[in-house]
Design an enzyme around this catalytic site. Structure first.
Site, PDB file in Angstrom:
ATOM      1  N   CYS A   2       0.871  -1.176   0.000  1.00  0.00           N
ATOM      2  CA  CYS A   2       0.000   0.000   0.000  1.00  0.00           C
ATOM      3  C   CYS A   2       0.901   1.215   0.000  1.00  0.00           C
ATOM      4  O   CYS A   2       1.538   1.527   1.005  1.00  0.00           O
ATOM      5  CB  CYS A   2      -0.919  -0.005   1.221  1.00  0.00           C
ATOM      6  N   GLU A 111      -3.318   1.035  -6.373  1.00  0.00           N
ATOM      7  CA  GLU A 111      -2.324   0.014  -6.677  1.00  0.00           C
ATOM      8  C   GLU A 111      -2.034   0.043  -8.171  1.00  0.00           C
ATOM      9  O   GLU A 111      -2.875   0.485  -8.965  1.00  0.00           O
ATOM     10  CB  GLU A 111      -2.842  -1.370  -6.248  1.00  0.00           C
TER      11      GLU A 111
END
Length: 261
Positions: A2, A111
């Protein structure tokens, strides 16, 4: 992993979701990046006997955990994520895993699907039903050589579930509201007692929306970076190309990322 996320919920929505009494006002943040301040929630705040006030509190910490034993931060890597499978044994996270487990409120995260050695298509990953999500976090207070203290933190990750695996093999650990108290309870719940919470979230919880490369730059911090964008598979004759969202200049409410440094 992340490496970017967003928190666009209102302070009232965030306090209700996390079971807080109050929280410092904050603007919507669409592109939160490492070293910037992030909100973390801890348990254990003192309260008077018989009080109905929550024992949870929130604070801003620098995203990038620094263990207390680090001598020179310039020579130490930026720890924005902690692998949940090994955090309880790793020297960098072991103490925080036992004493300072936190929740990190978010509206979703970004992402990138790798394209060789370069970042490929970017995705905005959000709860399918909307609302706020809480990532598992760890916090450490670092004392600088000059005597000042700095609260720092990392977001925990686990193996990606089927919703994310085609993009990346890791994803943030999601803690559900019914598990908040157990995760935050560092007095009676040892790391091994909460290890079952460090698992991929159930399939179908998230949806991944392709977005443009505007998110790649921290200076792009408005809602336009979350707009759906699909790159053409090939430049076909007569096939119109997708139009990227208009770039907004840094500045104004949407660009306020509240840098601590």
């Amino acid at each position: 992993m992340c490496g970017r996320f967003a928190l666009t919920a209102t302070p009232d929505q965030t306090t209700t979701f996390l079971g807080l009494d109050d929280i410092e006002p904050f603007p919507a943040r669409y592109n939160i990046a490492p070293t910037q301040p992030i909100t973390m929630v801890l348990s254990g705040a003192p309260k008077a006997p018989g009080s109905n006030r929550s024992d949870r509190s929130s604070l801003l910490v620098r995203w990038g955990l620094i263990p207390t034993w680090v001598k020179d931060t310039r020579q130490f890597p930026l720890l924005i994520n902690a692998r949940s499978e090994s955090a309880a044994e790793k020297a960098s996270f072991r103490t925080a895993m036992r004493h300072r487990r936190t929740l990190v409120p978010a509206s979703g995260f970004y992402e990138w699907r790798q394209a060789g050695s370069r970042k490929g298509q970017a995705y905005w990953v959000r709860p399918r039903n909307g609302g706020i999500v809480a990532f598992a976090g760890l916090m450490e207070t670092y004392a600088e050589p000059g005597g000042s203290e700095m609260d720092t933190g990392a977001i925990m990750t686990t193996a990606a579930n089927p919703d994310i695996a085609h993009i990346h093999d890791r994803m943030p650990v999601v803690i559900h509201p019914e598990d908040f108290s157990r995760w935050l309870d560092c007095r009676s719940q040892e790391p091994r007692a909460v290890a079952d919470l460090l698992r991929p979230v159930e399939e179908g919880f998230f949806e991944a929306i392709p977005v443009s490369d505007l998110v790649n730059k921290v200076a792009n911090s408005g809602p336009e970076i979350q707009e759906r964008f699909v790159a053409p598979a090939a430049d076909l004759p007569g096939e119109p190309k997708p139009v990227k969202p208009a770039r907004k200049k840094p500045g104004g409410d949407d660009a306020d990322q509240m840098s601590l440094f």
